[in-house]
Design an enzyme around this catalytic site. Structure first.
Site, mmCIF file in Angstrom:
data_model
loop_
_atom_site.group_PDB
_atom_site.id
_atom_site.type_symbol
_atom_site.label_atom_id
_atom_site.label_comp_id
_atom_site.label_asym_id
_atom_site.label_seq_id
_atom_site.Cartn_x
_atom_site.Cartn_y
_atom_site.Cartn_z
ATOM 1 C CB THR A 161 -113.418 49.954 60.079
ATOM 2 O OG1 THR A 161 -112.996 51.095 59.307
ATOM 3 C CG2 THR A 161 -112.604 48.767 59.624
ATOM 4 C CG ASP A 219 -112.056 57.607 66.602
ATOM 5 O OD1 ASP A 219 -112.129 57.589 65.354
ATOM 6 O OD2 ASP A 219 -112.324 58.623 67.267
ATOM 7 C CB THR A 220 -106.626 56.804 64.528
ATOM 8 O OG1 THR A 220 -106.459 55.415 64.801
ATOM 9 C CG2 THR A 220 -105.248 57.445 64.404
ATOM 10 C CG PHE A 249 -104.232 54.980 55.365
ATOM 11 C CD1 PHE A 249 -105.115 55.417 56.344
ATOM 12 C CD2 PHE A 249 -103.559 53.776 55.571
ATOM 13 C CE1 PHE A 249 -105.327 54.673 57.500
ATOM 14 C CE2 PHE A 249 -103.770 53.019 56.727
ATOM 15 C CZ PHE A 249 -104.658 53.478 57.693
ATOM 16 N N GLY A 250 -103.912 58.664 54.968
ATOM 17 C CA GLY A 250 -104.152 59.756 55.923
ATOM 18 C C GLY A 250 -103.002 60.747 55.978
ATOM 19 C CE1 TYR A 251 -104.232 65.458 58.724
ATOM 20 C CE2 TYR A 251 -105.238 63.507 59.711
ATOM 21 C CZ TYR A 251 -105.325 64.822 59.300
ATOM 22 O OH TYR A 251 -106.502 65.518 59.462
#
Length: 199
Positions: free
Chosen positions: A9, A71-72, A155-157
């Site tokens: 990654t 993978d998320t 981070f992200g959502y």
């Protein structure tokens, strides 16, 4: 000699999280940067499993090292499981975390808080280029999407993903607390047992 485990990654947040989770495993965690690799793999799979394996295989192929990738996806019930595999690029290929969050909130604006249930799902894959062995595991954490941004961690959502049992969003949890209960934590925990006995 300590075994090496490449994390396929470019996301430094993930590498930090995995290092933290696997600090007591008998593996040296290697980032692509350390090997001068740019592992920007096109995620052409139709499932989280397929995408995680694509990334792990790509890393294993160029490094010849045991390689882990994940993978998320955020699966929102009211949106029939979207954004799912498109979570990272929900608002477009160059989307920021903020762009993705805003698009999601826009799509959910006519739904009540009770209807905004969602689960984060992570699939962790490990590929061994020497033996050809491949393993995948799945981790899940469920909550709901709130319409205000809360918290500065993660981070992200994370700022809009609310855990009713904690009374907090992911972004309001400490890193330690999130790393104990998150979808990625659950998947990494399952994979840790497999890696512990990997031959």
């Amino acid at each position: 000699m300590m075994k090496k485990l490449l994390i396929s990654t470019g996301n430094q947040d993930k590498i930090i999280e995995i290092r933290d989770k696997y600090q007591d495993l008998d593996y040296e965690i290697i980032s692509p940067n350390k090997l001068g690799l740019n592992l920007d793999v096109e995620e052409t799979g139709s499932t989280l499993e397929e995408n995680a394996l694509l990334k792990a295989r790509a890393g294993a192929e160029v490094s010849n090292l045991l390689t882990l990738a994940d993978d998320t996806g955020l699966e929102v019930d009211a949106l029939d499981g979207r954004p799912g595999i498109y979570s990272a690029r929900f608002a477009g290929a160059e989307a920021t975390y903020e762009d993705n969050n805003q698009k999601l909130l826009k799509l959910l604006k006519n739904y009540s808080e009770e209807e905004r249930t969602a689960c984060f799902v992570t699939v962790v894959a490990v590929v061994d280029p020497v033996s050809g062995r491949e393993e995948t595991v799945r981790g899940i954490c469920c909550g709901r999407i709130i319409s205000e941004f809360r918290g500065d961690n993660g981070f992200g959502y994370d700022p809009i993903f609310y855990l009713p049992e904690k009374g907090k969003t992911f972004a309001e949890l400490s890193t330690e607390e999130k790393n104990r209960i998150s979808h990625r934590a659950n998947a990494l925990k399952k994979m840790k047992k497999i890696l512990d006995n990997w031959n």
